[in-house]
Write an enzyme that holds these catalytic residues in place. Structure first.
Site, PDB file in Angstrom:
ATOM      1  N   ASP A 263      47.406   1.535  17.533  1.00  0.00           N
ATOM      2  CA  ASP A 263      48.329   0.858  16.639  1.00  0.00           C
ATOM      3  C   ASP A 263      49.328   0.143  17.542  1.00  0.00           C
ATOM      4  O   ASP A 263      49.535   0.535  18.698  1.00  0.00           O
ATOM      5  CB  ASP A 263      49.012   1.826  15.673  1.00  0.00           C
ATOM      6  CG  ASP A 263      49.563   1.076  14.452  1.00  0.00           C
ATOM      7  OD1 ASP A 263      49.690  -0.169  14.535  1.00  0.00           O
ATOM      8  OD2 ASP A 263      49.867   1.710  13.429  1.00  0.00           O
ATOM      9  N   TRP A 264      49.945  -0.903  16.999  1.00  0.00           N
ATOM     10  CA  TRP A 264      50.754  -1.799  17.829  1.00  0.00           C
ATOM     11  C   TRP A 264      51.962  -1.053  18.420  1.00  0.00           C
ATOM     12  O   TRP A 264      52.902  -0.711  17.706  1.00  0.00           O
ATOM     13  CB  TRP A 264      51.186  -2.995  16.994  1.00  0.00           C
ATOM     14  CG  TRP A 264      50.180  -4.120  16.998  1.00  0.00           C
ATOM     15  CD1 TRP A 264      50.437  -5.421  17.348  1.00  0.00           C
ATOM     16  CD2 TRP A 264      48.780  -4.086  16.673  1.00  0.00           C
ATOM     17  NE1 TRP A 264      49.279  -6.176  17.265  1.00  0.00           N
ATOM     18  CE2 TRP A 264      48.252  -5.386  16.865  1.00  0.00           C
ATOM     19  CE3 TRP A 264      47.901  -3.078  16.280  1.00  0.00           C
ATOM     20  CZ2 TRP A 264      46.908  -5.695  16.647  1.00  0.00           C
ATOM     21  CZ3 TRP A 264      46.568  -3.392  16.067  1.00  0.00           C
ATOM     22  CH2 TRP A 264      46.090  -4.674  16.253  1.00  0.00           C
TER      23      TRP A 264
END
Ligand code: BGC
Length: 722
Positions: A263-264
């Site tokens: 995930d970012w």
């Protein structure tokens, strides 16, 4: 000079043979795996490392020297997000990236119709393909543990079986276009409060029975090509670099051959990211990385620090090669997929799919006094009240927010459908601003008094602390004084239809007095049209709740203990309700709910006949066949979702009173009867045994309950597992 010439020669030969191999591949003479090995063997160490991290906010670089394409990705899950600038989230302000918003995934789950999940995925894949994106960041398949989770609307409800059944065709549909689905967020991302660091403490049993099955189905049955790690921790390790979840379970046990994407900003450590199963690092908050500064991508954990660790022998080449193989395979499956069809964007067919899903997902929760469908022969004046009647919802909520080509609001939908036939009076009724409350209430009461019926569009919205990424809801109750407004409206006009626009359950203390209630989710581009078709009866409602609506938040399992159970402190959260999530909790503990899991009414009615069963016993290789005659005994065509729940009647461990194990949605004309058949196999009876760390079935008596919801059980059958 000589050296230079030989380097040029080697490079040329390499490119020529690579091109020859590509040509052979195009003739299907070389398998994908051979192609992967071939490309891998030609890559330098630097090229391999470059493949493992972002080159922009939403892309990875490929191998330009070998003609291996970049990978482009975007959110998902309800439509193709707008283009952003190279280094940041902010909009690129393009004029050609307004998309169709499909209904949020809670609505899709509420259709209980796997064919619609397939249509959803197919349409979405075509839209991503048209926009030249190789990975669609969705679907979200985390389990709804608490109604307060700010991202519930992105997921498919509280049941692992329903989520599994619905996510598989979605994934397959997307991937038909040569676009990878990316299931998220693996795993245990069930709250937004402290999401970046909270360590989830959960039993192995709950992990395997509740939180992992949908991911497993995505891998086994959906054959998903990518998966996104979650921000939170499990066993003290961030899930994007979690050895147990990624290496042991996902890759070793389940044999996942796709790419694990962070995930970012969910990556924290080069060693753990390198060794524990992450393949592609996207987004980072590491090492002072700031957008629009030079060399930022070199600072990613799987970038220059990774190269250094490899050169210093601190991490293994074997793991690097494993990542590169997966990334190459993904590229050949998507960006360089020669069988990829053409994409299409904003088509009437996609809009139609969005509307159909919306219509089938809307749930009729209550319908007393036959207020619905609207009786247009007698109605003259209709009051439409509520901020959500005119608010567009697709653009909020965080990363799933969309820039839409169109979004028909509920009020517009009604005006389009009924304009000229009845008078429609609109009043906003409530707002976020307290100082307007009185004035808005007075206006709403005026409108209510002169109308035959009130359509109240309330619920939540996509703002922070409502339903939005990054924060959970502040409270279970409806915001902005809606309860008070409803109480006042009831004093002047009792004919209220309440349409709850939300992705989660809300408290409805007035539910006994309001004759009609619908759950209307976030329906995307076709919101108003789908709602108008249901309200007028052009479409007969057939949605069923994928979540329970408890009376009060304290009734919910996750809220029945102390704060450490939800939301935890900043370090830990303990899932003390264990396997009893959602209806498993209410049902087993005998806690009444406002509306139960699986509930949903129709404008017609159905009867369930006596079930026919092929045997009263089942052993490990048998299948038990149960058939139930379902009849539409009402006055119009409609669909019923026939649900089958299993209970182990005698067990050495706690088992829930009911667990959904099968369902069928059946369309019946008025007076028509059909036989609905179910198959029960050993796997439907099992629980996760923590001693052997395996699923297990105990011999003895079981019960199958067949019904119209998890509470409205019409038939029961006992059988034995021997
Ligand atoms: C979200 C993901 C999303 C990613 C990219 C993150 O903040 O958690 O779901 O796909 O951003 O936008």
């Amino acid at each position: 000079m000589k050296k230079k010439l030989s380097i040029i020669l080697v490079t040329l030969i390499s490119i020529v043979t690579y091109a020859q191999n590509t040509a052979q591949y195009l003739d299907n003479k070389i398998s994908l795996n051979e192609r992967v090995e071939d490309a891998l063997n030609r890559m330098t160490l630097e090229e391999k490392v470059a493949l493992c991290h972002a080159q922009s906010r939403f892309s990875a670089p490929g191998v330009p020297r070998l003609g291996i394409s970049e990978l482009w990705m975007l959110d998902g899950p309800f439509g193709v997000r707008q283009e952003s600038v190279w280094d940041d989230w902010i909009s690129a302000r393009q004029t050609n990236d307004s998309c169709i918003a499909f209904p949020a995934l809670t609505c899709l789950a509420a259709t209980w119709n796997p064919q619609l999940a397939s249509n959803y995925g197919k349409a979405l894949g075509e839209e991503f393909n048209y926009r030249n994106k190789n990975i669609a960041l969705g679907p979200g398949i985390n389990i709804c543990r608490t109604p307060l989770n700010g991202r519930n609307f992105e997921y498919m409800g509280e049941d692992p079986y329903l989520t599994s059944v619905m996510c598989v065709p979605y994934i397959q549909g997307v991937q038909k276009s040569g676009v990878a689905a990316c299931v998220k967020h693996y795993a245990l991302n069930n709250q937004e409060t402290n999401r970046d660091f909270v360590n989830v403490n959960v039993s192995q049993r709950a992990l395997h029975e509740i939180y992992l099955p949908a991911f497993k189905a995505a891998v086994y049955d959906g054959k998903v090509w990518s998966i996104m790690g979650s921000y939170n921790k499990y066993e003290g390790q961030h899930c994007c670099e979690n050895d147990y979840l990624l290496n042991k379970i996902l890759k070793e046990q389940w044999g996942f051959d796709g790419v694990v994407i962070s995930d970012w900003g969910g990556t924290y450590n080069t060693y753990e990211a390198a060794e524990n199963g992450l393949d592609l690092e996207m987004g980072t908050f590491a090492n002072d990385v700031k957008p629009f500064t030079k060399g930022i991508y070199g600072k990613f954990y799987l970038s220059d620090p990774y190269l250094k660790a490899l050169r210093d022998g601190k991490v293994t080449m074997e793991k690097l090669n494993d990542k590169v193989r997966r990334l190459l395979l993904l590229t050949f499956r998507t960006a360089m997929n020669r069988n990829k069809p053409f994409g299409s964007f904003n088509t009437p067919e996609h809009l139609e799919t969005a509307r159909q899903i919306g219509e089938e997902g809307i749930v009729l929760l209550k319908n007393e006094n036959a207020l619905l469908p609207l009786n247009l022969e007698h109605l003259k004046n209709i009051a439409v009240i509520g901020d959500n009647a005119t608010r567009t919802m697709s653009d909020g909520g965080g990363s799933s927010g969309l820039k839409v080509h169109q979004e028909i609001t509920p009020l517009e939908g009604l005006q389009n459908k009924l304009g000229g036939k009845v008078n429609i009076f609109y009043a906003k009724g409530y707002s976020e601003k307290d100082d307007q409350a009185n004035k808005l209430m007075i206006e709403a009461l005026e409108v209510a008094k002169k109308s035959d019926i009130i359509l109240f569009f309330g619920g939540l919205n996509k703002f922070y602390h409502q339903e939005c990424e990054g924060a959970d809801r502040d409270s279970y109750g409806l915001p902005f004084g809606q309860d008070k407004l409803i109480a006042e409206l009831l004093k002047v006009n009792k004919n209220i239809v309440f349409l709850n626009i939300s992705g989660s359950a809300v408290a409805m203390p007035w539910a006994n007095q309001v004759p009609s209630i619908l759950q209307a989710w976030y329906l995307g581009s076709e919101t108003g049209n789908a709602l108008a078709n249901i309200l007028t009866g052009d479409v007969n409602p057939s949605g069923k709740l994928p979540i329970s609506f408890p009376y009060k938040i304290e009734d919910c399992g996750a809220h029945s203990f102390d704060k450490m159970c939800y939301p935890g402190d900043s370090l830990n959260v303990f899932y003390k309700e264990d396997i009893l999530v959602g209806y498993r909790w209410y049902d087993t503990k005998n806690i009444p709910v406002q509306f139960c899991f699986g509930h949903g009414l129709s404008y017609t009615t159905f009867t369930f006949g006596k079930p026919i069963i092929n045997s009263n016993e089942i052993s490990s290789n048998d299948t038990l066949n149960i058939s139930v005659p379902i009849r539409n005994n009402g006055g119009r065509e409609g669909s019923e979702v026939v649900q089958l729940y299993i209970r182990d009647l005698k067990s050495t461990v706690l088992r829930p009173n009911k667990e959904l194990k099968s369902f069928t949605k059946v369309l019946l004309k008025s007076g028509e009867e059909k036989l609905v058949s179910f198959k029960i196999v050993k796997e439907d009876l099992q629980f996760f045994d923590e001693k052997s760390m395996q699923f297990k079935v105990e011999k003895g008596a079981f019960e199958a309950s067949i019904g119209s919801s998890s509470i409205d059980i019409r038939q029961k059958i006992k059988f034995n597992y021997k």
